[in-house]
Write a protein that holds these residues in place. Structure first.
Motif, PDB file in Angstrom:
ATOM      1  N   ASP A  19      -9.458 -11.290  -3.383  1.00  8.19           N
ATOM      2  CA  ASP A  19      -8.827 -10.208  -2.438  1.00  8.19           C
ATOM      3  C   ASP A  19      -7.253 -10.158  -3.765  1.00  8.19           C
ATOM      4  O   ASP A  19      -6.654 -10.767  -4.607  1.00  8.19           O
ATOM      5  N   ASP A  20      -6.037  -8.959  -2.664  1.00 10.23           N
ATOM      6  CA  ASP A  20      -5.105  -9.128  -3.453  1.00 10.23           C
ATOM      7  C   ASP A  20      -4.593 -10.219  -3.808  1.00 10.23           C
ATOM      8  O   ASP A  20      -4.452 -11.094  -2.685  1.00 10.23           O
ATOM      9  N   ARG A  22      -1.165 -12.553  -3.843  1.00 13.16           N
ATOM     10  CA  ARG A  22      -0.149 -11.462  -3.091  1.00 13.16           C
ATOM     11  C   ARG A  22       0.990 -11.870  -3.590  1.00 13.16           C
ATOM     12  O   ARG A  22       2.614 -11.523  -3.515  1.00 13.16           O
ATOM     13  N   ARG A  37      -4.669 -12.658  -0.637  1.00 12.94           N
ATOM     14  CA  ARG A  37      -4.623 -11.892   1.477  1.00 12.94           C
ATOM     15  C   ARG A  37      -6.220 -13.034   1.454  1.00 12.94           C
ATOM     16  O   ARG A  37      -7.068 -12.906   2.481  1.00 12.94           O
ATOM     17  N   PHE A  66      -3.805 -14.163   5.301  1.00 19.06           N
ATOM     18  CA  PHE A  66      -3.570 -14.294   4.217  1.00 19.06           C
ATOM     19  C   PHE A  66      -1.962 -15.108   3.816  1.00 19.06           C
ATOM     20  O   PHE A  66      -1.134 -15.132   4.593  1.00 19.06           O
ATOM     21  N   SER A 285      -3.175  -5.868  -6.186  1.00 18.62           N
ATOM     22  CA  SER A 285      -4.484  -6.202  -5.232  1.00 18.62           C
ATOM     23  C   SER A 285      -5.583  -6.324  -5.640  1.00 18.62           C
ATOM     24  O   SER A 285      -6.765  -5.665  -4.664  1.00 18.62           O
TER      25      SER A 285
END
Length: 758
Positions: A19-20, A22, A37, A66, A285
């Motif tokens: 996922d993203d 961060r 995330r 996250f 992202s």
């Protein structure tokens, strides 16, 4: 052009997160840590067999939501291979031993998301959306204090030992221990990221789209503006370069306050950090970590570069809309194999990166190509409508129990508690649903770090909103907070449909060629080719720092403006509008703006001749508005202020909404410039023009909003507050407050607050 700057190119991609990505933490020369995330932290170490490549050597599992900020603990007796400190949405701070990949400490104390981590000797300092800073020592919280009245988004430690925090209250604060030494005021929205600029001061990145460099004294040394959305991260290198990452999908590299390169990504860029060798690491992202280099020997191979280009193209294609539809949702050319059902039936199909319209010819039994379908710049910004009003979101809410689906409208600028109360009363639903509705709004708008503004008052009880888990408090008077005033910086029109512009010029040129009386005005094939070359330069925004035009390019454009029939010059003005935004283009055009031969004033006089051509008005107002981006035109704009505003004065009531918006933007930019120059006479003229727009009933919403912001800014920081009051601005503010559009109601409230401060 900076001849000393070598452009960054893709070196490698690190894949593994689901996922993203961060956050990024540079771990000396041992590797890189990234947070995601997907609830994990990954430690990437250099591949011994290929020092250009990194591999995941540790996957750190333990957070339940996250993960965001990271900090590096250099190898020591306790952590022989080093350690990582991480903070998460789950309110926890975790300390990881890289020799085992296990969490050796879990620090509990924060009430909301952890947003920042700084190491102070062996202590850990963490910041949170709960507005506090906490100091941890040997696994225990030894002190905690409320450092801001709104969410804290970042904390760093300076080489001198002090801490600096950045907050949603728009300020930075400098701390020695628990004592605030200084509050830095200047940003107009959340301060999201901080970094140390060696020997100079502190860098801050903000939701207002800017990056600032501050001296420790609080003086702003530099402001960098170029991103078109929230700036999530900022970092600096010993070389003097600065890097920033933004929601606009770009990483920007800055030198001496100037953007020298923009690198587009296939998604939002959450974080960007320099490695010691000057390479840049970015967190995107799309779940990919990327490393960018200036070293020719480290650039990715051709297949890797092609793969990235394809990712970028796919991302842009997925976001591109044609005729209100997503490009990727359009059928391919195979759809033209199916015969039409009626004469003139139209069908839009995807051809490459474009949507092309075809019409069915019943007589010939075939699809005839009409042409490319192009959305205007605002078509990608369409917002849902409920009861004739546009909102950022309109949610379908299922109450259950056989009740019908309800529509819940919401704007990101709204207070979710106020929106929930208003909606529950409108739908005649129990106020006990309030907290559920608020949580629904926050979850579905991505406002995970929302903190209630301390100045908020319940619209029905007059007291502060109740938030479960917080001690109750009585309403207290708060210092008025202005949401949209004063306006800082200039607005520009920087979107252009270049292919459509060139096509229109070609069409007009063909028309001129076919007219014997005007044939001598036509463009040669070489000149048309040169126009295409000009457009190619304008399209390549990532090289604006190094690309340039020739004086002949500007002369060619001016030839069209001055010699072609008036009804045909608007595409040439549109190219001029974009050249003004190019550093070299703006400089070269300035040579043609003088008392003896002022091409810009001549253009304005020509396009405003009665009856004016709407397309000429639109493109020329936008072109003049773009001049405000370059300080070299300020004196010209001030000198001709009265003539320019008078020439375009009727545009506020134009039937063309885009012309209305362009004129209102021109007036707003003039307000900002005249406030800075303390020009009372000029401010009076602009105030009068803005009031005229604000009082117009059939006016586009954005036009009214920009006019009201201009009025409020002139009243707050200008010299014409008394004049505004004499023009019954109080009634204008009251009317604005009663309108359905949230932004207009808010700026109406801002103006009322300014009036009350009289």
């Amino acid at each position: 052009m900076d001849v000393d700057f070598a452009e960054y190119r893709l070196s490698r991609e690190l894949r593994g997160h689901e996922d993203d990505v961060r956050g990024i933490c540079v771990c000396g020369n041992l590797g890189i840590a990234t947070s995601s995330r997907d609830r994990t932290v990954r430690f990437w170490s250099l591949d011994p067999s290929d020092n250009r490549n990194y591999t995941t050597s540790k996957l750190l599992l333990g957070h339940t939501s996250f993960v965001g900020p990271l900090a590096w603990v250099a190898p020591n007796e306790e952590f022989p291979e080093g350690g990582i400190v991480s903070g998460g949405m789950d309110t926890l701070v975790k300390v990881w031993d890289l020799s085992t990949g296990e969490a050796v400490q879990t620090l509990k104390g924060h009430q909301l998301q952890v947003t920042g981590i700084a190491l102070d000797g062996s202590d850990i300092v963490s910041s949170s959306v709960d507005c506090t800073l906490r100091r941890w020592r040997k696994g225990q919280s030894i002190e905690s204090w409320e450092a801001h009245k709104a969410a804290i988004q970042a904390v760093i430690k300076l080489p001198s030992g002090e801490l600096v925090t950045g907050s949603s209250d728009t300020t930075l604060k400098l701390w020695r221990g628990r004592t605030c030494l200084h509050t830095f005021v200047g940003h107009t929205d959340t301060v999201r990221s901080l970094a140390v600029m060696r020997d100079l001061g502190i860098l801050s990145a903000s939701h207002d789209g800017s990056i600032r460099l501050w001296a420790i004294s609080g003086q702003v040394l530099m402001e960098m503006v170029g991103h078109t959305s929230i700036v999530y991260s900022v970092d600096s290198h010993i070389s003097g370069l600065i890097v920033s990452g933004s929601e606009d999908s770009f990483v920007k590299i800055w030198k001496d306050g100037v953007c020298v390169q923009s690198i587009e990504h296939p998604g939002c860029v959450w974080d960007a950090k320099f490695l010691e060798n000057g390479d840049i690491v970015t967190a995107c992202s799309d779940g990919v970590v990327r490393i960018w280099t200036q070293n020719q020997d480290s650039i990715a191979n051709s297949s890797e570069l092609e793969s990235f280009a394809a990712q970028l193209s796919h991302y842009k294609c997925s976001r591109k809309r044609v005729g209100g539809l997503k490009l990727e949702d359009l059928p391919g050319l195979e759809a033209l194999q199916v015969p039409g059902t009626s004469d003139g039936q139209t069908k839009v199909v995807r051809e490459g990166d474009n949507g092309v319209a075809y019409a069915w010819c019943l007589k010939e039994q075939r699809w005839d190509k009409i042409g490319e379908v192009v959305d205007g710049p605002d078509d990608n910004m369409r917002r849902p409508v409920l009861d004739g009003v546009q909102y950022d979101y309109v949610f379908d809410v299922d109450i259950g129990d056989g009740e019908p689906i309800r529509k819940l409208p919401y704007n990101r600028s709204d207070n979710p508690y106020a929106s929930a109360d208003k909606w529950l009363l409108k739908e005649n639903l129990p106020l006990s649903y309030r907290e559920q509705v608020v949580q629904f709004i926050l979850q579905n708008t991505g406002q995970k770090d929302f903190v209630l503004d301390s100045s908020f008052r319940d619209p029905y009880t007059g007291s502060s909103a109740y938030i479960p888990g917080q001690a109750s408090n009585t309403a207290t008077s708060a210092k008025p907070v202005l949401k949209h005033i004063p306006k800082k910086g200039m607005l520009v029109f920087d979107v252009a449909q270049y292919d459509g512009i060139l096509k229109k010029i070609s069409e007009f040129n063909s028309t001129i060629l076919s007219d014997l009386d005007k044939k001598s005005l036509s463009l040669s094939e070489l000149e048309i080719s040169r126009l295409s070359a000009i457009v190619k330069i304008l399209k390549d925004t990532s090289h604006y720092h190094s690309s340039s035009f020739s004086d002949e390019d500007i002369t060619l454009l001016l030839k069209l403006l001055t010699s072609w029939p008036l009804a045909m010059i608007f595409p040439a003005i549109d190219i001029l509008r974009m050249i003004i935004l190019h550093p070299d283009g703006a400089t070269r055009l300035l040579k043609h703006v003088d008392d003896r031969n002022d091409v810009l004033m001549e253009m304005i006089k020509n396009v405003t001749k009665s009856p004016p051509v709407a397309a000429n008005l639109l493109t020329s107002i936008r072109a003049v508005t773009n001049l405000f981006k370059t300080s070299g035109y300020f004196q010209w704009l001030l000198k001709h202020r009265s003539e320019i505003i008078d020439a375009f004065s009727s545009c506020y009531s134009s039937a063309n909404k885009n012309v209305q918006v362009a004129y209102a933007t021109l007036i707003l930019n003039y307000a900002v410039l005249l406030i800075e120059n303390k020009d009372e006479e000029g401010q009076s003229q602009v105030l009068s023009a803005a009031l005229e727009i604000a009082e117009e009933e059939n006016i586009e919403v954005d036009s009214k909003f920009r006019a009201l912001v201009a009025i409020g800014s002139l009243m707050l920081e200008g010299l014409v507050k008394k004049i505004a009051l004499e023009f019954d601005v109080e009634n204008i503010a009251k009317t604005a407050k009663a309108l359905k559009d949230t932004r207009i109601a808010e700026v109406g409230s801002d103006i009322e607050l300014i009036i009350k401060q009289s």
